[in-house]
Design an enzyme around this catalytic site. Structure first.
Site, PDB file in Angstrom:
ATOM      1  N   ASP A 133       8.952  -9.449   5.487  1.00 38.77           N
ATOM      2  CA  ASP A 133       7.883  -8.494   5.784  1.00 38.77           C
ATOM      3  C   ASP A 133       7.525  -8.471   7.267  1.00 38.77           C
ATOM      4  O   ASP A 133       6.556  -9.094   7.709  1.00 38.77           O
ATOM      5  CB  ASP A 133       6.638  -8.773   4.955  1.00 38.77           C
ATOM      6  CG  ASP A 133       5.678  -7.576   4.966  1.00 38.77           C
ATOM      7  OD1 ASP A 133       5.877  -6.658   5.792  1.00 38.77           O
ATOM      8  OD2 ASP A 133       4.745  -7.555   4.155  1.00 38.77           O
ATOM      9  N   LYS A 165      13.529  -2.034  -0.693  1.00 39.69           N
ATOM     10  CA  LYS A 165      12.178  -1.642  -0.302  1.00 39.69           C
ATOM     11  C   LYS A 165      12.109  -0.123  -0.307  1.00 39.69           C
ATOM     12  O   LYS A 165      12.851   0.544   0.413  1.00 39.69           O
ATOM     13  CB  LYS A 165      11.830  -2.188   1.085  1.00 39.69           C
ATOM     14  CG  LYS A 165      10.385  -1.927   1.497  1.00 39.69           C
ATOM     15  CD  LYS A 165      10.027  -2.687   2.771  1.00 39.69           C
ATOM     16  CE  LYS A 165       8.566  -2.515   3.129  1.00 39.69           C
ATOM     17  NZ  LYS A 165       8.170  -3.316   4.310  1.00 39.69           N
ATOM     18  N   SER A 185      18.272 -10.178  -1.283  1.00 38.98           N
ATOM     19  CA  SER A 185      17.501 -10.526  -2.474  1.00 38.98           C
ATOM     20  C   SER A 185      17.348 -12.040  -2.555  1.00 38.98           C
ATOM     21  O   SER A 185      18.335 -12.771  -2.624  1.00 38.98           O
ATOM     22  CB  SER A 185      18.196 -10.008  -3.734  1.00 38.98           C
ATOM     23  OG  SER A 185      17.466 -10.351  -4.886  1.00 38.98           O
ATOM     24  N   CYS A 186      16.110 -12.493  -2.510  1.00 36.42           N
ATOM     25  CA  CYS A 186      15.827 -13.932  -2.588  1.00 36.42           C
ATOM     26  C   CYS A 186      15.412 -14.267  -4.013  1.00 36.42           C
ATOM     27  O   CYS A 186      14.265 -14.041  -4.410  1.00 36.42           O
ATOM     28  CB  CYS A 186      14.744 -14.309  -1.588  1.00 36.42           C
ATOM     29  SG  CYS A 186      15.296 -14.200   0.125  1.00 36.42           S
ATOM     30  N   SER A 234       0.815  -1.214   0.000  1.00 35.67           N
ATOM     31  CA  SER A 234       0.000   0.000   0.000  1.00 35.67           C
ATOM     32  C   SER A 234       0.846   1.260   0.000  1.00 35.67           C
ATOM     33  O   SER A 234       0.433   2.288  -0.534  1.00 35.67           O
ATOM     34  CB  SER A 234      -0.940  -0.002   1.208  1.00 35.67           C
ATOM     35  OG  SER A 234      -0.198  -0.093   2.414  1.00 35.67           O
ATOM     36  N   TYR A 235       2.040   1.214   0.610  1.00 35.21           N
ATOM     37  CA  TYR A 235       2.875   2.417   0.639  1.00 35.21           C
ATOM     38  C   TYR A 235       4.321   2.118   0.257  1.00 35.21           C
ATOM     39  O   TYR A 235       5.204   2.928   0.499  1.00 35.21           O
ATOM     40  CB  TYR A 235       2.823   3.072   2.030  1.00 35.21           C
ATOM     41  CG  TYR A 235       3.328   2.208   3.170  1.00 35.21           C
ATOM     42  CD1 TYR A 235       4.678   2.188   3.516  1.00 35.21           C
ATOM     43  CD2 TYR A 235       2.457   1.432   3.918  1.00 35.21           C
ATOM     44  CE1 TYR A 235       5.137   1.413   4.557  1.00 35.21           C
ATOM     45  CE2 TYR A 235       2.903   0.653   4.968  1.00 35.21           C
ATOM     46  CZ  TYR A 235       4.246   0.653   5.283  1.00 35.21           C
ATOM     47  OH  TYR A 235       4.702  -0.129   6.324  1.00 35.21           O
ATOM     48  N   GLU A 276       8.693 -16.059  -4.238  1.00 34.53           N
ATOM     49  CA  GLU A 276       7.799 -16.346  -3.115  1.00 34.53           C
ATOM     50  C   GLU A 276       7.364 -17.812  -3.121  1.00 34.53           C
ATOM     51  O   GLU A 276       7.210 -18.416  -4.187  1.00 34.53           O
ATOM     52  CB  GLU A 276       6.542 -15.474  -3.196  1.00 34.53           C
ATOM     53  CG  GLU A 276       6.807 -13.986  -3.152  1.00 34.53           C
ATOM     54  CD  GLU A 276       5.541 -13.164  -3.390  1.00 34.53           C
ATOM     55  OE1 GLU A 276       4.469 -13.768  -3.651  1.00 34.53           O
ATOM     56  OE2 GLU A 276       5.619 -11.927  -3.328  1.00 34.53           O
ATOM     57  N   ASP A 300       1.928 -11.785  10.209  1.00 36.84           N
ATOM     58  CA  ASP A 300       1.539 -11.824   8.795  1.00 36.84           C
ATOM     59  C   ASP A 300       2.234 -12.979   8.075  1.00 36.84           C
ATOM     60  O   ASP A 300       2.772 -12.812   6.978  1.00 36.84           O
ATOM     61  CB  ASP A 300       1.848 -10.488   8.120  1.00 36.84           C
ATOM     62  CG  ASP A 300       1.020 -10.265   6.849  1.00 36.84           C
ATOM     63  OD1 ASP A 300       0.039 -11.010   6.645  1.00 36.84           O
ATOM     64  OD2 ASP A 300       1.338  -9.353   6.071  1.00 36.84           O
TER      65      ASP A 300
END
EC number: 2.7.11.1
Length: 491
Positions: A185, A73, A123-124, A54-55, A128, A167
């Site tokens: 995250d 990020k 960095s992965c 969102s931001y 995901e 989360d």
């Protein structure tokens, strides 16, 4: 907001409270391992987008001087201030700096400019876990056992530090290039009273541990009932994630968040026939409505969770040295040249970052012309036949790039709408029965004005500074919508 990073000084002072509620001042200082650098966006070459929030956005970024690749990020200061997210950003930075575990994403350094804050993360390259589930349809039990064991190992460490992640979900479980799990995250992290993490008094995620955070499909029932957060919250999400690995979908999936919540509260869960008895039993226990009864949360702690029959054969002491499951490649990468550097691919409109970042990239790759961009979007986009009924909603010279019948999801209800993407650029959603415009979204050259988040093959959210709109495409083209909109943004 310009002073935000200045508060991340090399020394911090913490004002704490004693457990009995009496106000006790105590000082604690520590040096950040991940320093605030004097870098600018010009020091990096930018590649593909890893994710959008969102931001914030996370983008592949190569440091020009060293060639080191990071997941950068990039957070919008204006949005953070407006939406009162400052404490969340500070806390994530402070927590990541102090965590040291092979199953947790690393923070290397931070910097800022007039419009954005930056965190350079590990960095992965494996992407995901969500993508692996999507590409394979579902995971085998051996694959799910391997990944779940690595998540359990990292969660045990996080909880031992007095933190609740809040989360846990496949999108936040990243894979290294060789296939090992990293939890990412920490924007919703909650320090407990006895946390070993040092935090600033004004860097707390919320004052009430029962504040709703996280993702709807993974939220435990006690949070919906406004009970305080506990380590059991993460264990419930672990159960949901294991279910999704084995089935390909989340256990409480439904058409809207409200319906998902009703299923969670009712514990309306159905196990597919192919689940083994051990897998079914572990998930059933992790999804216990009483948080303290979930394996890992009781008096025996993680010992009880690790000895569950589902984990028979797991070598807990040597997890990271074991051979991970083979990663399913990104279908889009199969057509790319093996020598191609992603840093020079996937052009991204970075004009909103720094002072003139777009200028620095001119020497690397020319942006596509307007006609080229429009053509590529059209090839992606016109996935439903267009008829003259929709022409009345266009302005002179405006053309349709993508159109489809979708459901607009609200908390309790959903409504069928015709979603139209035009070259203005603009999104219009129309009531197909009354032929009335129900709303539209117009965005500028600033790509922070609009983000698209895919939550499942059929569900996606369109986020603007003022609102978040949720849609369901029954033909499972959420990623197609995302790609079409982002291609138009990058034109």
């Amino acid at each position: 907001m310009l002073a935000m990073e200045k508060e991340f000084d090399s020394k911090l002072v913490l004002q704490g409270n004693s457990s009995n509620g009496a106000n006790v001042s105590r000082s604690k200082s520590f040096s950040f391992k991940a320093p605030q650098e004097n870098f600018t966006s010009h020091d990096f070459e930018f590649g593909k987008i890893y994710g959008v929030g969102s931001y914030s956005k996370v983008v592949r970024a190569k440091k020009k001087e060293t060639g080191t690749v990071y997941a950068l990020k990039i957070m919008d200061k204006k949005f953070i201030t407006k939406e009162n997210k400052t404490a969340y950003v500070k806390l994530e930075r402070i927590v990541l700096d102090q965590l040291e575990h092979p199953g947790i994403i690393k923070l290397y350094f931070t910097f800022q400019d007039t419009s954005s804050l930056y965190m350079a993360l590990e960095s992965c390259e494996g992407g995901e876990l969500f993508d692996q589930i999507t590409r394979k349809g579902r995971l085998s039990e051996d694959e799910a056992r391997f990944y779940t064991a690595e998540v359990v190992d990292a969660l045990e460490y996080i909880h031992s530090m007095g933190l609740i992640h809040r989360d846990i979900k496949p999108e936040n479980l990243l894979l290294t290039s060789d296939g090992h799990i990293k939890i990412a995250d920490f924007g919703s992290v909650k320090p407990m009273q006895d946390s070993q993490i040092t935090v600033l008094p004004n860097a707390a995620s919320d004052d009430k541990a029962c504040t709703f955070v996280g993702t709807a499909a993974y939220v435990p029932p006690e949070v919906l009932n406004s009970s305080p957060a506990t380590f059991g919250n993460d264990l419930w999400a672990l159960g949901c994630t294991l279910y999704q690995m084995l089935s390909g979908t989340s256990p409480f999936k439904d058409a809207s968040e409200w319906l998902i919540f009703q299923r969670i509260i009712a514990r309306d869960i159905k196990f597919p026939n192919h689940f083994s008895e051990a897998a079914r039993d572990l998930i059933d226990r992790l999804l216990d409505t009483e948080p303290s009864r979930r394996p890992g949360a009781g008096s025996e702690g993680y010992v009880a969770l690790k000895r569950h029959p589902f984990f028979n054969g797991v070598d807990w002491k040597n997890l990271r040295s074991q051979t991970p499951p083979k990663l399913a490649p990104d279908p889009a990468s199969q057509t790319a040249s093996p020598e191609r550097d992603d840093t020079h691919g996937s052009p991204w409109n970075l004009t909103h970052i720094g002072d003139s970042l777009a200028t620095q990239n001119e020497g690397h790759s020319a942006p596509p012309t307007s006609s080229e961009s429009s053509g590529s979007i059209t090839r992606l986009a016109s996935i439903d036949s267009f008829d003259s009924r929709w022409q009345q909603f266009l302005e002179p010279g405006e053309s349709v790039l993508m159109i489809s019948a979708v459901k607009k999801l609200q908390k309790i209800t959903s409504k069928k709408v015709q979603l139209i993407l035009t070259n203005k650029p603009k999104l219009i959603y129309v009531d197909p029965s009354k032929l009335v415009v129900k709303g539209n979204i117009i965005w500028s050259d600033n790509s922070n004005d609009l983000n698209v988040v895919v939550t499942s093959p059929s569900h996606f959210k369109i986020c603007t500074p003022k609102k978040v709109l949720s849609f369901e495409d029954a033909k499972q083209r959420a990623s197609v919508w995302k790609k079409a909109i982002e291609t138009l943004q990058n034109r």
